[in-house]
Design an enzyme around this catalytic site. Structure first.
Site, short mmCIF file in Angstrom:
data_model
loop_
_atom_site.label_atom_id
_atom_site.label_comp_id
_atom_site.label_asym_id
_atom_site.label_seq_id
_atom_site.Cartn_x
_atom_site.Cartn_y
_atom_site.Cartn_z
N ARG A 271 -10.04 -11.60 1.66
CA ARG A 271 -10.92 -12.60 1.05
C ARG A 271 -10.25 -13.98 1.06
NH1 ARG A 271 -11.23 -9.36 -4.53
NH2 ARG A 271 -11.11 -7.65 -3.04
N LYS B 231 0.84 -1.20 0.00
CA LYS B 231 0.00 0.00 0.00
C LYS B 231 0.88 1.25 0.00
CE LYS B 231 -3.92 -1.86 2.65
NZ LYS B 231 -4.97 -1.74 1.63
N1 BES Z 1 -8.10 -3.88 4.13
C1 BES Z 1 -8.29 -3.46 2.81
C2 BES Z 1 -9.62 -2.75 2.57
C3 BES Z 1 -9.82 -1.43 3.28
C4 BES Z 1 -9.58 -0.25 2.62
C5 BES Z 1 -10.32 -1.38 4.55
C6 BES Z 1 -9.80 0.95 3.24
C7 BES Z 1 -10.53 -0.18 5.20
C8 BES Z 1 -10.28 1.00 4.54
C9 BES Z 1 -8.23 -4.67 1.85
O1 BES Z 1 -7.47 -5.72 2.26
C10 BES Z 1 -7.70 -4.15 0.56
O2 BES Z 1 -6.61 -3.68 0.56
N2 BES Z 1 -8.49 -4.24 -0.50
C11 BES Z 1 -8.10 -3.76 -1.76
C12 BES Z 1 -8.61 -4.74 -2.78
C13 BES Z 1 -8.05 -4.53 -4.16
C14 BES Z 1 -6.57 -4.87 -4.18
C15 BES Z 1 -8.81 -5.40 -5.13
C16 BES Z 1 -8.74 -2.39 -1.96
O3 BES Z 1 -9.84 -2.17 -1.49
O4 BES Z 1 -8.10 -1.55 -2.59
ZN ZN Z 2 -5.40 -5.53 1.71
#
Ligand code: BES
Ligand code: ZN
Ligand code: ZN
Length: 490
Positions: free
Chosen positions: A332, A258
């Site tokens: 997931r 991230k």
């Molecule tokens: N933990 C994150 C989702 C999240 C984002 C929670 C903001 C709380 C606040 C999750 O694991 C994630 O990073 N999801 C990605 C998925 C993508 C790579 C398809 C996302 O939402 O960008």
């Molecule tokens: Zn994630």
């Protein structure tokens, strides 16, 4: 904070101060004895606005109407204002509105939720002046109330609100303290005090259960993973529910790292797991006649030489192979194995999962709303109704067959991300759907709490940080389902 309802008039109760609500800006109501002073103080009685008149020992708070969530919010604002004073014993009356039970519960919840502060790491601890709140069984609109009944509503609302605060503190705890092993220890402690069954699986246990997806996510972390399984088994339960929670004690994104700004707050990626612990805490203390299983997949998602990577193919517990294309879509993967485990071990009548699963859900419905997804319209409807009655916002997001196709993989059974950038909350849920057995499809509900679980500014009775999202709506839905089953049996 101790809250009791007494069969007395407000005027006859001894206390350090009183909370008085100004409802719908009606300053002419007989309970508003300081109209002139309030005008001088510039008090407008906007929702959640407070004005403390020390010489009168009254704290006035504005509430737009007697809708339960507004009452909840006003009492939270009142208690926050009173924290600034040294006053210890507070009295107030009842503001019943349409549904007495709901508003009495909202009052107690507002007081307890509003009183919450996370100060474990502050050298200077928050002041905790309010010890006792005495509620007079006297209604603002002269509705008659049974003090004993009102007291029982207050006591059950206190159980739920304390469980929300318990969840908030678990989530707020920094990631180096709240590791998967520590979260498991917290669950064991809860099992001990609430007499729950508790099983914890470590890496070996996960291997024995063939949880290849969960294990891959955890591999690069210095803190080993844990699967936490708590069970509350009352005698003669009316039905059986499995609650599965995403417990990423830290989500760095993994090799699909991230950006720094998006990594901050990812300690809250364990909110689903912490919520299921809070729910089973409340349900066991309320003594609901429902068998509840709380299953949490606790791990970090980190980087390192042995990190799982895009292009890896993983094998989940049910044999489904998964092509990894983005290691940040890790929740997931953990949930896939945990959902299989829940169906395998529990064979529940309902299967709910709670997860901070996608940023897309926050983009779609905003920070304060939970995305509700599943195949059964009836279940989504009954759940949304319960959530609204609990004072939590939800929005259902619809599945469709075209979105499901976007998860197709050329090398494995399914891909962990969709091939389109759109509809991410729904495609994430459709990925989970691949791990829900045919006979469970109509009994499964996915709750994406990525927005409301953690907000870095105060919103109503939620302080900055963890909100405990999911706890109140799930407990309310269980209570509602119990009532419906009991009615149907008669
Ligand atoms: N933990 C994150 C989702 C999240 C984002 C929670 C903001 C709380 C606040 C999750 O694991 C994630 O990073 N999801 C990605 C998925 C993508 C790579 C398809 C996302 O939402 O960008
Ligand atoms: Zn994630
Ligand atoms: Zn995550």
């Amino acid at each position: 904070m101790q809250i009791t309802v007494v069969d007395q008039k407000r005027a006859d109760i001894q206390a350090d101060a009183e909370i008085v609500c100004v409802v719908g800006k009606d300053f002419d109501h007989p309970w508003i004895e300081d109209k002139e002073l309030l005008t001088l103080a510039g008090f407008q009685a906007e929702q959640d606005e407070t004005s403390f008149l020390p010489e009168k020992r009254r704290l006035y708070v504005g509430v737009e109407s007697l809708e339960h969530d507004l009452v909840r919010s006003a009492y939270a604002a009142a208690v926050r204002a009173l924290r600034e004073t040294p006053l210890q014993t507070i009295k107030t009356g009842l503001y019943l509105g349409k549904c007495s039970a709901q508003n009495i519960k909202a009052t107690a919840e507002g007081l307890i939720l509003g009183d919450y502060v996370y100060d474990a790491y502050k050298s200077q601890k928050a002041k905790h002046p309010i010890q006792k709140v005495i509620i007079a069984a006297e209604d603002f609109n002269d509705k008659t109330v049974d003090a004993q009944k009102a007291n029982s509503y207050v006591q059950s609302a206190a159980i739920v609100a304390e469980a929300v605060n318990y969840t908030r503190s678990l989530v707020n705890t920094p990631p180096d303290e709240m590791t998967p092993a520590e979260l498991a220890r917290k669950a064991e402690a809860l099992a001990e005090t609430n007499r729950l069954e508790c099983t914890v699986l470590d890496e070996k246990g996960l291997e024995a259960e063939n949880m290849g997806a969960f294990l891959a996510v955890s591999r690069a972390s210095a803190h080993p993973p844990r699967l936490i399984h708590l069970a509350y088994k009352p005698a003669d339960p009316l039905f059986k529910v499995a609650l599965v929670g995403k417990g990423l004690t830290y989500d760095s994104g993994g090799l699909s790292l991230k950006p720094s700004d998006f990594m901050v707050t990812m300690k809250a990626d364990k909110s689903g797991a912490c919520a299921v612990l809070g729910i089973i805490k409340a349900v066991s203390e309320l003594g609901l006649p429902v068998e509840v299983h709380a299953i949490a997949g606790a791990t970090e998602n980190m980087i390192g030489g042995d990190a799982y990577k895009p292009d890896d193919v993983l094998k989940a517990k049910n044999g489904t192979t998964i092509e990894v294309r983005n290691t940040d879509a890790e929740g997931r993967l953990v949930l896939a194995d945990c959902l299989c485990y829940a169906q395998d071990k529990v064979q529940p009548d309902y299967l709910l999962d709670l997860a901070t699963l996608t940023g897309a859900c926050v983009v779609g419905v905003g920070e304060y709303t939970t995305g509700v997804m599943g195949h059964s319209r009836a279940l989504k409807h009954s759940f949304s109704k319960a959530a609204a009655n609990a004072g939590e916002f939800t929005c259902t997001l619809p599945f469709n067959r075209h979105l499901a196709k976007l998860l197709k993989s050329e090398v494995a059974d399914v891909c962990n991300i969709a091939s389109s950038r759109y509809g991410g909350a729904v495609t994430a849920a459709l990925f989970l759907d691949r791990f829900v057995e045919e006979e469970m499809k109509e009994k499964w509900l996915h709750l994406d709490i990525a927005g409301p679980a953690y907000v870095e500014k105060t919103w109503g009775y939620n302080p900055s940080g963890a909100s405990g999202a999911g706890v109140r709506m799930c407990v309310k839905w269980l209570e509602q389902s119990v009532r419906e089953r009991q009615k149907a049996a008669h």
